[in-house]
Design a protein around this motif. Structure first.
Motif, PDB file in Angstrom:
ATOM      1  N   MET A  44       0.607  -1.163  -0.041  1.00 43.15           N
ATOM      2  CA  MET A  44      -0.059  -0.001  -0.094  1.00 43.15           C
ATOM      3  C   MET A  44       0.847   1.255  -0.072  1.00 43.15           C
ATOM      4  O   MET A  44       0.545   2.215  -0.563  1.00 43.15           O
ATOM      5  N   PHE A  45       2.008   1.125   0.652  1.00 44.73           N
ATOM      6  CA  PHE A  45       2.871   2.512   0.738  1.00 44.73           C
ATOM      7  C   PHE A  45       4.253   1.778   0.041  1.00 44.73           C
ATOM      8  O   PHE A  45       4.617   0.646   0.374  1.00 44.73           O
ATOM      9  N   ARG A  58       5.192 -12.108 -10.952  1.00 42.98           N
ATOM     10  CA  ARG A  58       3.794 -12.160 -10.506  1.00 42.98           C
ATOM     11  C   ARG A  58       3.172 -11.637 -11.896  1.00 42.98           C
ATOM     12  O   ARG A  58       1.969 -12.272 -12.053  1.00 42.98           O
ATOM     13  N   ARG A  64      -5.085 -12.037 -16.005  1.00 38.88           N
ATOM     14  CA  ARG A  64      -5.691 -10.732 -16.173  1.00 38.88           C
ATOM     15  C   ARG A  64      -4.882  -9.822 -17.018  1.00 38.88           C
ATOM     16  O   ARG A  64      -5.314  -8.996 -17.939  1.00 38.88           O
ATOM     17  N   TYR A 242     -12.926 -10.289 -16.366  1.00 38.92           N
ATOM     18  CA  TYR A 242     -12.052  -9.053 -16.715  1.00 38.92           C
ATOM     19  C   TYR A 242     -11.858  -8.987 -18.086  1.00 38.92           C
ATOM     20  O   TYR A 242     -10.722  -8.839 -18.685  1.00 38.92           O
ATOM     21  N   PHE A 256      -4.685   1.888  -6.517  1.00 42.67           N
ATOM     22  CA  PHE A 256      -5.687   2.410  -5.851  1.00 42.67           C
ATOM     23  C   PHE A 256      -6.648   1.355  -4.903  1.00 42.67           C
ATOM     24  O   PHE A 256      -7.243   1.768  -4.141  1.00 42.67           O
ATOM     25  N   GLN A 257      -7.054   0.408  -5.825  1.00 41.93           N
ATOM     26  CA  GLN A 257      -8.105  -0.479  -4.966  1.00 41.93           C
ATOM     27  C   GLN A 257      -7.255  -1.487  -4.083  1.00 41.93           C
ATOM     28  O   GLN A 257      -7.876  -1.816  -3.044  1.00 41.93           O
ATOM     29  N   ARG A 258      -6.017  -2.082  -4.585  1.00 37.77           N
ATOM     30  CA  ARG A 258      -5.779  -3.433  -4.103  1.00 37.77           C
ATOM     31  C   ARG A 258      -4.474  -2.922  -3.293  1.00 37.77           C
ATOM     32  O   ARG A 258      -3.670  -3.975  -2.761  1.00 37.77           O
ATOM     33  N   GLY A 259      -4.093  -1.792  -3.000  1.00 40.58           N
ATOM     34  CA  GLY A 259      -3.013  -1.371  -2.409  1.00 40.58           C
ATOM     35  C   GLY A 259      -1.842  -2.059  -2.742  1.00 40.58           C
ATOM     36  O   GLY A 259      -1.111  -2.694  -2.002  1.00 40.58           O
ATOM     37  N   ASN A 260      -1.497  -2.174  -3.977  1.00 41.44           N
ATOM     38  CA  ASN A 260      -0.225  -2.793  -4.411  1.00 41.44           C
ATOM     39  C   ASN A 260       0.451  -2.059  -5.524  1.00 41.44           C
ATOM     40  O   ASN A 260       0.420  -2.501  -6.666  1.00 41.44           O
TER      41      ASN A 260
END
Lengths: 291, 411
Positions: A44-45, A58, A64, A242, A256-260
């Motif tokens: 996230m950070f 990965r 996707r 997807y 922004f949604q998955r914090g990655n």
């Protein structure tokens, strides 16, 4: 005299300097930062611990991403080629000294005044099988009529092509028309003297003369392809599943949604590399010509 | 542009500190509760906060994702909100990164004694509480059209087998058997409800227990098989539909059932419909012995200004109050997070929920409790892909699910 020239050049450089600084700080520095982050396990950070190619491993193992990337190629090729053919055809038709030309021009250019969000929503409603076109035609009496691409996994990306072509063909038309109007009337006279049919004159003489205009068209549309995000979000949200995802949406979702942000940066770097590969031949030609 | 705004914000807040009185209690509350019932519920807390002398700065951002991005940007930019409406999955991460301030020990002690255990555990780190839950929603509800089931002369389904037996009759009468919106999060939450129907113990093993082996086991394969069958009982227009548009199908008696959390109840109630008469509420097929908890909570980013720290303390006292939580829950349509709050005046659905939840064995976590946002996203991708790909087998999907669950061992 020479001193004055030198002075002028120095002043010019000084004036340009702030712009260069802004570009370096606001564009290139973030690119370098993202590039570094793509080699870290940041969640996230940001986390500045170097972790090698783990994010890229990965990314390549994520189905996707492959779907999104393939969609960008399908979307890019179809959107650019159809929008340019259709736009040029419209420009040629309008070029025939028709009556009320301004009205047609305005109508055809009108979709461009709408944002991709509005375009996407309107087409989503229009193509929705239970309330849009399919429903309407079925209510008219053709009960067997089907046009449900929007909800079909393997066809949804083509609905996005349709909406984008609708949106941008007008732009191609306007630019091409401006190019056609700029052609020397003597050339037209010469073709008439030679007895060349009008369609051949367009196809083999006028359009090839418009090469710089066409390059402008391709560049403008290609930018839309790479940055396309809003259209998909408004129209299909990347679905079904997807299946209509695009790289831009993939990056934003990850960040922004998955914090990655590590994964998002790796995907963004892959996009940058793709763009780089795509413009490479063009840059090479430019360099060869000037050097 | 952003730096400019930040500068402006800093300048303004400095001004506020300079002009404000020494004992000011200010809370800048970042939230995404903008719908009718949500903002009415939040107003209960805001009014109580103001009545006790606090200054409420409302930072409402439309939509969860936007609010989340705003929160992350403000925290990273050194201008955190005083109070943040947050997602339970993030509390532990945030606390470990040193972003959050712990809840006042006295408030925390009283609160921990009255929260469901699994919930209190999830938001405590090293004996300190890092968030205050204000309500517990239920994820595994079934909302049904009483007219549809009267028409086929059958009772609403208590298991998925019963549902499949009734679905064709419902369709013959012109009803859509399952009102559904084909968005990834809706597909994923339906999946978790179907998984819960395979037994609450297996469900707990896979979620709280992070048991990757169970996640690839027969229960999950069965759940995916049920999901595949369900794809045949939704309507063509479901792709991309919003959840409340699906709820409207049940309200208008066009569809028979919807599986959705208890926020759907607010839609029925605001249309003036009465539970038990105009529409029915039951726990989702096969999940009568479990309550899948969906929690709303506030946490408190570390701040430096004294009036903000005082604001956090006051805000904590307000939202931890059982009477205010009950009043909040009635507006929001959910249960109070504190099990000692009085719900005897609430409607039959709330009472059914409270009764189920009072059994500790029935308290099962929602996936937000146990998986990181990244894993949650992967599950959404997987389930959504399965839902739209008829050629994907239940076994393959279960194997992929097991891989995602295996990533959570460090959590």
């Amino acid at each position: 005299m020479k001193a004055a020239l030198l002075k002028n050049a120095t002043i010019a450089r000084l004036v340009v300097l702030p712009t260069i600084v802004v570009i370096i700080v606001c564009f290139y520095a973030p690119i370098l930062w993202s590039a570094y982050i793509s080699f870290t396990p940041s969640g996230m950070f940001p986390n500045y611990h170097f972790a090698g190619l783990m994010q890229y491993d990965r990314l390549l193992a994520t189905d996707r991403w492959h779907v999104a990337f393939r969609n960008m190629l399908i979307f890019g090729v179809l959107f650019v080629s159809i929008a340019i053919s259709l736009g040029s055809l419209l420009a040629i038709l309008i070029d025939q000294n028709i009556k009320a030309e301004a009205v047609f021009r305005t109508i055809l250019l009108y979709p461009l005044s709408m944002s991709f969000i509005v375009t996407g929503l309107a087409w989503q409603w229009f193509l929705n099988p239970t309330m849009g076109l399919q429903h309407f035609v079925q209510d008219l009496g053709w009960a067997g009529f089907r046009f449900d691409w929007l909800v079909r996994r393997n066809l949804s990306i083509y609905t996005i092509v349709i909406a984008a072509v609708w949106h941008s063909s007008g732009l191609v038309m306007a630019i091409t028309l401006a190019g056609l109007r700029g052609i020397d009337p003597d050339i037209w006279r010469a073709t008439r003297v030679e007895g060349i049919p009008r369609w051949r004159a367009y196809l083999h003489i006028m359009l090839p003369m418009l090469r710089p205009v066409m390059v402008t068209n391709v560049v403008l549309l290609a930018i839309n392809v790479v940055k396309s995000y809003d259209l998909v979000v408004a129209m299909t949200q990347g679905g079904p599943g997807y299946s209509s995802d695009l790289p831009g949406k993939f990056v934003v979702d990850m960040a922004f949604q998955r914090g990655n942000i590590g994964q998002a940066s790796a995907a963004a770097m892959a996009m940058l590399a793709t763009v780089f590969i795509a413009v490479m031949p063009y840059l090479y030609l430019q360099m060869k010509r000037s050097g | 542009m952003k730096t400019k705004l930040n500068l402006l914000a800093t300048a303004l807040s400095t001004l506020a500190v300079l002009t404000g009185s020494a004992g000011a209690q200010t809370a800048d509350v970042l939230h995404y509760w903008t719908s009718g019932s949500e903002s009415a519920a939040l107003k209960i807390f805001a009014d109580a906060f103001k009545a006790k002398g606090g200054t409420w700065v409302d930072s409402a951002v439309g939509g969860f994702d936007t609010a989340r991005a705003t929160a992350l940007n403000r925290i990273a930019g050194g201008n955190p909100p005083t109070v943040l409406l947050d997602n339970i999955g993030e509390v532990a991460d945030f606390a470990k990164q040193g972003i959050l301030a712990p809840v006042d020990p006295e408030v925390a002690k009283d609160l921990t004694a009255h929260l469901p255990t699994v919930l209190a555990q999830r938001i405590s780190i090293d004996g300190k509480l890092y968030a205050i839950p204000v309500d517990i929603g239920g994820g595994n509800w079934m909302w049904y059209s009483t007219k549809a089931f009267a028409d086929i002369g059958a009772a609403p389904p208590k298991s998925w087998d019963e549902f499949f037996a009734e679905a064709d009759k419902l369709r013959a009468k012109g009803y859509i058997p399952l009102a559904f919106g084909g968005q990834p999060w809706q597909e994923a939450s339906l999946f978790y409800d179907v998984l819960l129907a395979q037994g609450r113990d297996t469900y707990k093993q896979i979620t709280s227990g992070h048991d990757a082996k169970a996640a690839g086991g027969p229960a999950v394969v069965k759940a995916f098989e049920v999901m595949r069958k369900l794809t045949g009982y939704v309507d063509e227009g479901s792709q991309g539909r919003e959840w409340n548009d699906a709820t409207a199908l049940v309200m208008k008696n066009k569809a028979a059932i919807q599986i959705m959390g208890d926020w759907a109840k607010g839609e029925f109630l605001s249309a003036g419909m009465v539970p038990g008469k105009d529409f029915g509420c039951m726990l989702a097929p096969g999940t009568q012995d479990a309550y899948q908890m969906v929690v709303d909570l506030f946490d408190f980013p570390k701040v430096s200004k004294p009036d903000n720290i005082a604001g956090q303390k006051l805000f904590e006292q307000v939202i931890a109050d059982p009477a205010l939580q009950a009043a909040f829950g009635d507006k929001k349509g959910s249960l109070p997070a504190r099990l000692d709050a009085d719900v005897s005046k609430s409607d039959i659905c709330t009472q059914l929920g409270q009764k189920t939840l009072s059994d500790p064995a029935a308290q099962v976590p929602n996936y937000e409790f146990v998986y990181t946002a990244d894993q949650e996203g992967q599950v959404k991708d997987l389930v959504s892909q399965f839902w739209s790909s008829p050629d994907m087998s239940a076994e393959d999907a279960a194997a992929a699910f097991s891989k995602i669950v295996a990533q959570s061992s460090g959590n």
